[in-house]
Design a protein around this motif. Structure first.
Motif, PDB file in Angstrom:
ATOM      1  N   ALA A 126       0.821  -1.206   0.000  1.00  0.00           N
ATOM      2  CA  ALA A 126       0.000   0.000   0.000  1.00  0.00           C
ATOM      3  C   ALA A 126       0.854   1.255   0.000  1.00  0.00           C
ATOM      4  O   ALA A 126       0.471   2.275  -0.559  1.00  0.00           O
ATOM      5  CB  ALA A 126      -0.935  -0.005   1.199  1.00  0.00           C
ATOM      6  N   CYS A 127       2.013   1.200   0.662  1.00  0.00           N
ATOM      7  CA  CYS A 127       2.826   2.409   0.852  1.00  0.00           C
ATOM      8  C   CYS A 127       4.289   2.031   0.999  1.00  0.00           C
ATOM      9  O   CYS A 127       4.644   1.169   1.790  1.00  0.00           O
ATOM     10  CB  CYS A 127       2.336   3.137   2.103  1.00  0.00           C
ATOM     11  N   LYS A 128       5.135   2.717   0.233  1.00  0.00           N
ATOM     12  CA  LYS A 128       6.570   2.401   0.268  1.00  0.00           C
ATOM     13  C   LYS A 128       7.205   2.752   1.601  1.00  0.00           C
ATOM     14  O   LYS A 128       8.215   2.188   1.990  1.00  0.00           O
ATOM     15  CB  LYS A 128       7.278   3.199  -0.835  1.00  0.00           C
ATOM     16  N   ALA A 129       6.626   3.716   2.315  1.00  0.00           N
ATOM     17  CA  ALA A 129       7.241   4.186   3.550  1.00  0.00           C
ATOM     18  C   ALA A 129       6.540   3.636   4.783  1.00  0.00           C
ATOM     19  O   ALA A 129       6.619   4.201   5.858  1.00  0.00           O
ATOM     20  CB  ALA A 129       7.217   5.711   3.579  1.00  0.00           C
ATOM     21  N   ALA A 130       5.846   2.497   4.637  1.00  0.00           N
ATOM     22  CA  ALA A 130       5.081   1.969   5.769  1.00  0.00           C
ATOM     23  C   ALA A 130       5.963   1.203   6.734  1.00  0.00           C
ATOM     24  O   ALA A 130       6.981   0.635   6.345  1.00  0.00           O
ATOM     25  CB  ALA A 130       3.980   1.058   5.251  1.00  0.00           C
ATOM     26  N   CYS A 131       5.548   1.186   7.995  1.00  0.00           N
ATOM     27  CA  CYS A 131       6.193   0.317   8.979  1.00  0.00           C
ATOM     28  C   CYS A 131       5.678  -1.086   8.716  1.00  0.00           C
ATOM     29  O   CYS A 131       4.480  -1.321   8.660  1.00  0.00           O
ATOM     30  CB  CYS A 131       5.828   0.743  10.390  1.00  0.00           C
ATOM     31  N   ILE A 132       6.611  -2.043   8.528  1.00  0.00           N
ATOM     32  CA  ILE A 132       6.190  -3.398   8.184  1.00  0.00           C
ATOM     33  C   ILE A 132       6.247  -4.319   9.400  1.00  0.00           C
ATOM     34  O   ILE A 132       6.062  -5.522   9.285  1.00  0.00           O
ATOM     35  CB  ILE A 132       7.028  -3.960   7.018  1.00  0.00           C
ATOM     36  N   GLY A 133       6.533  -3.747  10.544  1.00  0.00           N
ATOM     37  CA  GLY A 133       6.525  -4.540  11.778  1.00  0.00           C
ATOM     38  C   GLY A 133       7.618  -5.586  11.837  1.00  0.00           C
ATOM     39  O   GLY A 133       7.431  -6.651  12.408  1.00  0.00           O
ATOM     40  N   CYS A 134       8.789  -5.288  11.244  1.00  0.00           N
ATOM     41  CA  CYS A 134       9.853  -6.293  11.184  1.00  0.00           C
ATOM     42  C   CYS A 134      10.600  -6.421  12.510  1.00  0.00           C
ATOM     43  O   CYS A 134      11.364  -7.357  12.699  1.00  0.00           O
ATOM     44  CB  CYS A 134      10.835  -5.956  10.067  1.00  0.00           C
ATOM     45  N   SER A 135      10.419  -5.466  13.405  1.00  0.00           N
ATOM     46  CA  SER A 135      11.026  -5.492  14.750  1.00  0.00           C
ATOM     47  C   SER A 135      12.541  -5.271  14.765  1.00  0.00           C
ATOM     48  O   SER A 135      13.177  -5.443  15.793  1.00  0.00           O
ATOM     49  CB  SER A 135      10.741  -6.808  15.483  1.00  0.00           C
ATOM     50  N   LYS A 136      13.129  -4.924  13.641  1.00  0.00           N
ATOM     51  CA  LYS A 136      14.574  -4.669  13.634  1.00  0.00           C
ATOM     52  C   LYS A 136      14.923  -3.519  14.575  1.00  0.00           C
ATOM     53  O   LYS A 136      15.916  -3.555  15.287  1.00  0.00           O
ATOM     54  CB  LYS A 136      15.030  -4.319  12.216  1.00  0.00           C
ATOM     55  N   CYS A 137      14.073  -2.491  14.565  1.00  0.00           N
ATOM     56  CA  CYS A 137      14.335  -1.313  15.397  1.00  0.00           C
ATOM     57  C   CYS A 137      14.279  -1.666  16.876  1.00  0.00           C
ATOM     58  O   CYS A 137      15.095  -1.210  17.676  1.00  0.00           O
ATOM     59  CB  CYS A 137      13.340  -0.208  15.070  1.00  0.00           C
ATOM     60  N   ALA A 138      13.313  -2.524  17.236  1.00  0.00           N
ATOM     61  CA  ALA A 138      13.165  -2.890  18.642  1.00  0.00           C
ATOM     62  C   ALA A 138      14.389  -3.663  19.119  1.00  0.00           C
ATOM     63  O   ALA A 138      14.834  -3.508  20.261  1.00  0.00           O
ATOM     64  CB  ALA A 138      11.903  -3.723  18.833  1.00  0.00           C
ATOM     65  N   LYS A 139      14.948  -4.470  18.216  1.00  0.00           N
ATOM     66  CA  LYS A 139      16.127  -5.265  18.602  1.00  0.00           C
ATOM     67  C   LYS A 139      17.358  -4.385  18.771  1.00  0.00           C
ATOM     68  O   LYS A 139      18.186  -4.608  19.647  1.00  0.00           O
ATOM     69  CB  LYS A 139      16.387  -6.333  17.538  1.00  0.00           C
ATOM     70  N   VAL A 140      17.465  -3.370  17.916  1.00  0.00           N
ATOM     71  CA  VAL A 140      18.684  -2.553  17.930  1.00  0.00           C
ATOM     72  C   VAL A 140      18.642  -1.478  19.023  1.00  0.00           C
ATOM     73  O   VAL A 140      19.667  -0.970  19.440  1.00  0.00           O
ATOM     74  CB  VAL A 140      18.922  -1.944  16.519  1.00  0.00           C
ATOM     75  N   CYS A 141      17.457  -1.171  19.535  1.00  0.00           N
ATOM     76  CA  CYS A 141      17.336  -0.084  20.510  1.00  0.00           C
ATOM     77  C   CYS A 141      17.976  -0.478  21.845  1.00  0.00           C
ATOM     78  O   CYS A 141      17.575  -1.460  22.457  1.00  0.00           O
ATOM     79  CB  CYS A 141      15.868   0.281  20.735  1.00  0.00           C
ATOM     80  N   PRO A 142      18.988   0.291  22.316  1.00  0.00           N
ATOM     81  CA  PRO A 142      19.651  -0.078  23.565  1.00  0.00           C
ATOM     82  C   PRO A 142      18.840   0.331  24.807  1.00  0.00           C
ATOM     83  O   PRO A 142      19.204  -0.030  25.920  1.00  0.00           O
ATOM     84  CB  PRO A 142      20.977   0.680  23.510  1.00  0.00           C
ATOM     85  N   PHE A 143      17.780   1.105  24.624  1.00  0.00           N
ATOM     86  CA  PHE A 143      17.063   1.653  25.787  1.00  0.00           C
ATOM     87  C   PHE A 143      15.663   1.066  25.958  1.00  0.00           C
ATOM     88  O   PHE A 143      14.876   1.561  26.741  1.00  0.00           O
ATOM     89  CB  PHE A 143      16.977   3.174  25.670  1.00  0.00           C
ATOM     90  N   GLU A 144      15.343   0.050  25.183  1.00  0.00           N
ATOM     91  CA  GLU A 144      14.026  -0.588  25.230  1.00  0.00           C
ATOM     92  C   GLU A 144      12.885   0.416  25.069  1.00  0.00           C
ATOM     93  O   GLU A 144      11.853   0.329  25.721  1.00  0.00           O
ATOM     94  CB  GLU A 144      13.844  -1.371  26.529  1.00  0.00           C
ATOM     95  N   ALA A 145      13.118   1.388  24.200  1.00  0.00           N
ATOM     96  CA  ALA A 145      12.101   2.424  23.994  1.00  0.00           C
ATOM     97  C   ALA A 145      11.093   2.028  22.920  1.00  0.00           C
ATOM     98  O   ALA A 145      10.052   2.650  22.787  1.00  0.00           O
ATOM     99  CB  ALA A 145      12.777   3.731  23.600  1.00  0.00           C
ATOM    100  N   ILE A 146      11.420   0.989  22.145  1.00  0.00           N
ATOM    101  CA  ILE A 146      10.564   0.638  21.000  1.00  0.00           C
ATOM    102  C   ILE A 146       9.790  -0.646  21.280  1.00  0.00           C
ATOM    103  O   ILE A 146      10.360  -1.640  21.722  1.00  0.00           O
ATOM    104  CB  ILE A 146      11.395   0.480  19.708  1.00  0.00           C
TER     105      ILE A 146
END
Lengths: 451, 293
Positions: free
Chosen positions: B216-236
């Protein structure tokens, strides 16, 4: 002098182009997607999981509340997935995807054409059957039928009105079933009449369907010879006027009574059911067939006569499949509508599937759909003349645009039936209904929280 | 002559008598009102926007005077300055709150999110949302009719004709929350302004599964969780195929921005080229809503 409702109304060209096209049965596609929200009220809860084998007529979702309904499988095969899919407005809704394999029905279903005229005596069992077969009102609102057939304590039904008005332009599905299934409809009416305590029954049909009036009158006359349960049923021809098929308008036309603001038809002793619902009741009670089929019209001015169709479809068929089967979407079609041109919804997504209440696939050309530029209101009062509820749309839209909730409530915006007569009659192209509909929702929410 | 004297005399006597009557009536039916309400009201911005949750500024003043704990009252328009003044008037203390700003969490520009149908109806997001999911394949994103623009009393939000999305003017935004309430798709969120206005957020609200969202959208969040894994502060956190950054936990490290495969995570107002760690001058503040990459 033929009767009609007393205030407002409009006379759009009825365009019943497909009225002589016989009902054809659509073949089952290789895959169906059955929505769990095919009725007014809470979406049903799926009771099957991927990998399950289902037969035609098997329950695949159960009601999730008092105002809710059973959903049955319309095909036999394997459940492939249960998950979100876009409905025809493009919003996500849980659908049950079934891969079709053969056409095996559940046991106890009578698929023959023989007319069963003997009505069971136990009213409770009849109501239970209507509920178990997932019968909902097929006049547009898809309100669960068994709820409507149990008047609240203290209220007595004096008249059952069968709605055969089909006042929406273009639609011809009700006309066709009245011609081809007239006796079944009358038996269905007699069943509902018995459940309601044997009240008088009137089948209201607009004058632009003379064949249907004739066929229904003949069916009533013939069945009245059969037995006592068919006494008190009559056919009434009504003057053609939109929105005659509106519940409150039909009560006014047939009984001459007006339902008060925020009231229910049963307050004036009326119960209104569509003719298609009556057919579904017949099939459920006499034949044990759950509501998995209905009739839909494929029409439009841009379609040649041989491509106009009335199809008997099964729920869950993709609309694109039906369009393809009917000969493809015509090139001139700029807008495809599900339902009539007055109250139907534009289809945003042709991959959406049919539901119990689907009534048409209507192709409109660009000229027919484009809106003129909005100009200021000149207070000509045409919208107020046209409003069948006696409201003043020009005033309501001003209040609505300024969020004046108290004034909106005082001027009875909550009584709006969203028929679109105001929008149709406005010479200044003001989006009256668009803004009033939103305000109506807000006001009803306020009234509910107050209680 | 006598007539005019007589007239004047009668009117004078009548006036004096009625004045006395009015005085006693006013005394008898006097409404006692806390004079501090007036004092508090004078300190308020007077926008009557309703952002505080009250009917207007006077109702807010009354609520402040009557409340036991000033921490529950907050004027988003006036911010901490006004609340300090209100506290001073009432002789009480109030803790400072983080200033907030409205953030549009959709990057479905005309380029990223192709239109799949045409809407010819009334131009209002609420009307459009009541009819269908919108003219793109994303049923969650911005509808682009500008309901948020018309409710903003501070002229802080405008539609960008190039992208079809609203843009918030951070200088003017008072975080009153009117746009948040007006948006039928809940695309706009109030987030803390952050240190030197720097913020990192997920610019998407699509809860569809990855493939559908991406289609639907090239800039959509696809819920891959990569960001949550890389975040050192558990903010995501990732819920319903959608990542969300908790602004109270985010330390602006931008690791997630680099990791996101669709560029759905935006970092705004960071210095353009990482310079020596000097306090960022105003000139280096980027325009709002532009991505860092």
């Amino acid at each position: 002098m033929m009767k009609t409702f007393s205030i407002g109304g409009i006379h759009p060209n009825d365009n019943k182009i497909s009225k002589d096209c016989k009902i054809e049965v659509l073949p089952v596609p290789s895959k169906v997607f059955i929505s769990v929200a095919q009725h007014l009220g809470a979406p049903a809860t799926p009771v099957v999981k991927p990998g399950d084998q289902v037969k035609v007529g098997q329950v695949i979702a159960e009601p999730a509340g008092f105002i809710s309904a059973y959903v049955h499988s319309s095909v036999s095969g394997t459940v492939k997935s249960v998950g979100p899919r876009q409905d025809l407005a493009g919003n996500n809704m849980t659908h049950i995807e079934i891969d079709v394999d053969g056409d095996e029905w559940v046991e106890g279903v009578d698929l023959t054409d023989t007319l069963v005229t003997a009505i069971p005596e136990d009213n409770k069992a009849i109501l239970e059957k209507i509920k178990m077969c997932g019968v909902v009102g097929l006049g547009g609102a898809t309100f669960p039928a068994h709820v409507k057939l149990c008047p609240p304590p203290g209220k007595v039904a004096e008249c059952l009105i069968l709605n055969g008005a089909e006042c929406e332009p273009y639609l011809t599905s009700d006309n066709r079933i009245m011609l081809e299934k007239s006796k079944e409809i009358v038996v269905g009416a007699a069943i509902m009449k018995q459940v309601l305590g044997g009240c008088k029954t009137v089948i209201g049909i607009e004058e632009n369907k003379p064949e249907a009036i004739k066929a229904m009158s003949a069916a009533v006359a013939e069945l009245q010879k059969v037995g006592k349960s068919y006494e008190g049923i009559s056919v009434m021809a009504l003057k053609k006027k939109y929105p005659q098929g509106g519940e409150k308008q039909l009560i006014d036309a047939v009984m001459g009574r007006q339902v008060k603001s925020m009231g229910l038809p049963i307050d004036v002793g009326a119960v209104v059911q569509n003719v298609a619902t009556s057919l579904a009741v017949y099939e459920a009670v006499q034949k044990n067939i759950p509501l998995i089929t209905n009739v839909l019209t494929v029409t439009g001015n841009c379609l040649p006569m041989d491509k106009q169709h009335n199809y008997k479809f099964r729920i869950g068929m993709p609309l694109s499949y039906i369009a393809e089967y009917a000969g493809g979407v015509p090139e001139q079609a700029a807008k495809i509508i599900s339902g009539g041109p007055m109250m139907g919804k534009a289809i945003a997504n042709l991959d959406a599937t049919t539901v119990k209440g689907s009534s048409s696939l209507l192709y409109l050309t660009a000229e027919q759909t484009v809106r003129g530029e909005e100009s200021p209101c000149i207070r000509c009062g045409r919208c107020a003349d046209a409003c069948p509820m006696g409201l003043e749309p020009f005033l309501l839209q001003k209040y609505a645009r300024h969020n004046m909730m108290d004034e909106l409530e005082e001027n009875a915006v909550q009584d709006c039936i969203e028929c679109g007569c105001c929008l149709y009659s406005c010479p200044a192209n003001i989006p009256l209904l668009d803004v009033i509909r939103i305000a109506k929702g807000d006001v009803i929410r306020i009234i509910r929280t107050r209680k | 002559m006598t007539l005019s004297i007589l007239t004047i005399a009668i009117l004078t006597v009548l006036g004096a008598a009625l004045a006395v009557v009015l005085y006693f009536v006013a005394e008898k039916f006097k409404v006692e009102e806390d004079p501090r309400i007036d004092d508090v009201e004078k300190e308020l911005p007077g926008a009557n926007c309703g952002g505080c949750g009250q009917a207007g500024c006077r109702a807010f003043a009354q609520a402040c005077v009557e409340s036991e704990d000033l921490g529950k009252c907050f004027c988003p328009v006036g911010g901490n300055d006004v609340m300090q003044k209100v506290a001073a008037v009432l002789g009480r203390e109030v803790a400072a709150k983080e200033p907030q700003v409205a953030v549009v969490r959709c990057n479905g520009t005309c380029e990223n999110r192709p239109r799949i149908n045409e809407y010819g109806g009334y131009q209002s997001c609420r009307v459009k949302a009541a009819l269908y999911s919108g003219d793109t394949a994303c049923p969650f994103g911005c509808l682009g009719c500008g309901d948020c623009v018309s409710v903003c009393q501070f002229g802080a939000i405008a539609m960008d004709p190039a992208t079809g999305l609203p843009v918030v003017d951070e200088e003017k935004c008072t975080a009153c929350g009117a746009c948040v309430k007006a948006c039928p798709k809940n695309v706009i969120e109030l987030r803390n302004k952050g240190r030197r206005n720097m913020r990192v957020y997920v610019s998407c609200v699509n809860k569809d599964k990855g493939a559908a969202a991406r289609k639907a959208c090239k800039a959509a969040c696809i819920g891959c969780s990569k960001c949550a894994k890389v975040c050192p502060f558990e903010a995501i956190t990732v819920e319903n195929n959608l990542a969300y950054i908790d602004y109270t936990k985010c330390k602006l490290c931008k690791k997630c921005v680099a990791e996101c495969p669709t560029g759905a995570i935006h970092a705004v107002n960071f210095p353009v080229i990482a310079p020596k760690p000097a306090p960022a001058p105003a000139a280096e503040v980027e325009k709002p809503k532009t991505s860092e990459e």
